[in-house]
Design an enzyme around this catalytic site. Structure first.
Site: not given
Ligand code: NAD
Length: 236
Positions: A62, A92-95, A110, A177
């Site tokens: 990652r 909630q993102n870790v990036d 997170h 989210t």
């Molecule tokens: P999730 O995967 O549960 O939900 C993602 C949401 O994003 C969905 O509702 C989806 O419809 C929406 N989505 C998809 N593409 C989109 C776009 N282009 N624009 C706007 N919305 C879009 O993710 P979450 O709710 O953040 O779940 C939380 C967990 O996921 C956390 O623990 C977090 O740390 C982790 N996470 C983080 C990353 C990161 O840091 N980038 C990546 C994956 C997961």
């Protein structure tokens, strides 16, 4: 800012979806990470106990990817808010794409992928300058380093601060989210009654108990720049 108006406070709650257009997979969508991996094997304290090598490898992958991607139009739009409003991002993102886009006030719920911390003393946190965290990498007190990530089943140390931030909001933006992971998903409950809440997500569904919610069923890279223009025009 218009005379006679005090600066509004905007709080953004962001999730994996805002980084999807940068090329980082979400967790729960059709191509999401938890469709191809079992989180129990990778993102829990038990997984770390059982097979730390596998856990390190998962987060190394990652992290490696994070060094290769860039912030997108969604992250950039939020930076513009800071010129007109007091703006806090609770993510909630870790990036680190909000920070790299230029946002100044970002609270990570997170953890952070580019950081490692001591397995013995949680106060010893280090920023990594490359993608690889290895078995045998130790803190200054001699203990193994682990990813600086809040795993399933662990407490969320920043939740108290996040609640305080949400309580101050005059306007909330919730972007990308699925609102399925607690306690983050419960943060909206702390917002002042009937403030405007904008949900930006192709699958946005307004919680039935909330008034004054505007759903913008678009990708963050399209929906956020438009919303930010609208907010600046209306309140800035
Ligand atoms: P999730 O995967 O549960 O939900 C993602 C949401 O994003 C969905 O509702 C989806 O419809 C929406 N989505 C998809 N593409 C989109 C776009 N282009 N624009 C706007 N919305 C879009 O993710 P979450 O709710 O953040 O779940 C939380 C967990 O996921 C956390 O623990 C977090 O740390 C982790 N996470 C983080 C990353 C990161 O840091 N980038 C990546 C994956 C997961």
């Amino acid at each position: 800012m218009r005379p006679g108006f005090s600066m509004k406070n905007i709080v953004v709650l962001s999730g994996a979806g805002i980084s999807a257009e940068s090329g980082i997979r979400t967790f729960r969508d059709g191509d999401g990470l938890w469709r191809t991996h079992r989180f129990q094997d990778l993102a829990t304290p038990q997984a770390w106990e059982k097979n730390p090598h596998l856990v390190l490898e998962f987060y190394n992958e990652r992290r490696k990817q994070l060094f290769e991607v860039q912030p997108n139009e969604g992250h950039k739009a939020l930076v513009r808010l800071e010129q007109h409003f007091i703006t806090d991002i609770v993510t909630q993102n870790v990036d680190d794409l909000h920070e790299r886009a230029g946002s100044g006030r970002v609270l990570h719920l997170h953890g952070e992928l580019k950081k490692a911390r001591s397995t013995k003393n949680p106060n010893l946190v280090y920023t990594l300058d490359n993608w690889e965290l290895k078995w045998g990498d130790k803190c200054e007190e001699g203990s193994q380093l682990r990813p600086h990530i809040v795993w399933f089943g662990e407490a969320v140390p920043n939740i108290g601060l996040a609640i305080q931030i949400v309580r101050q909001a005059d306007i909330m933006i919730v972007v990308g989210t699925s609102l399925q992971v607690y306690p983050a998903a419960g943060l909206l409950d702390y917002a002042k009654n009937s403030i405007p809440v904008y949900l930006v997500d192709p699958k946005a569904e307004a919680p039935y108990y909330m008034k004054n919610v505007v759903t913008i069923r678009e990708k963050a890279g399209i929906g956020l720049p438009k919303l930010v223009d609208e907010l600046i025009e209306k309140y800035g």
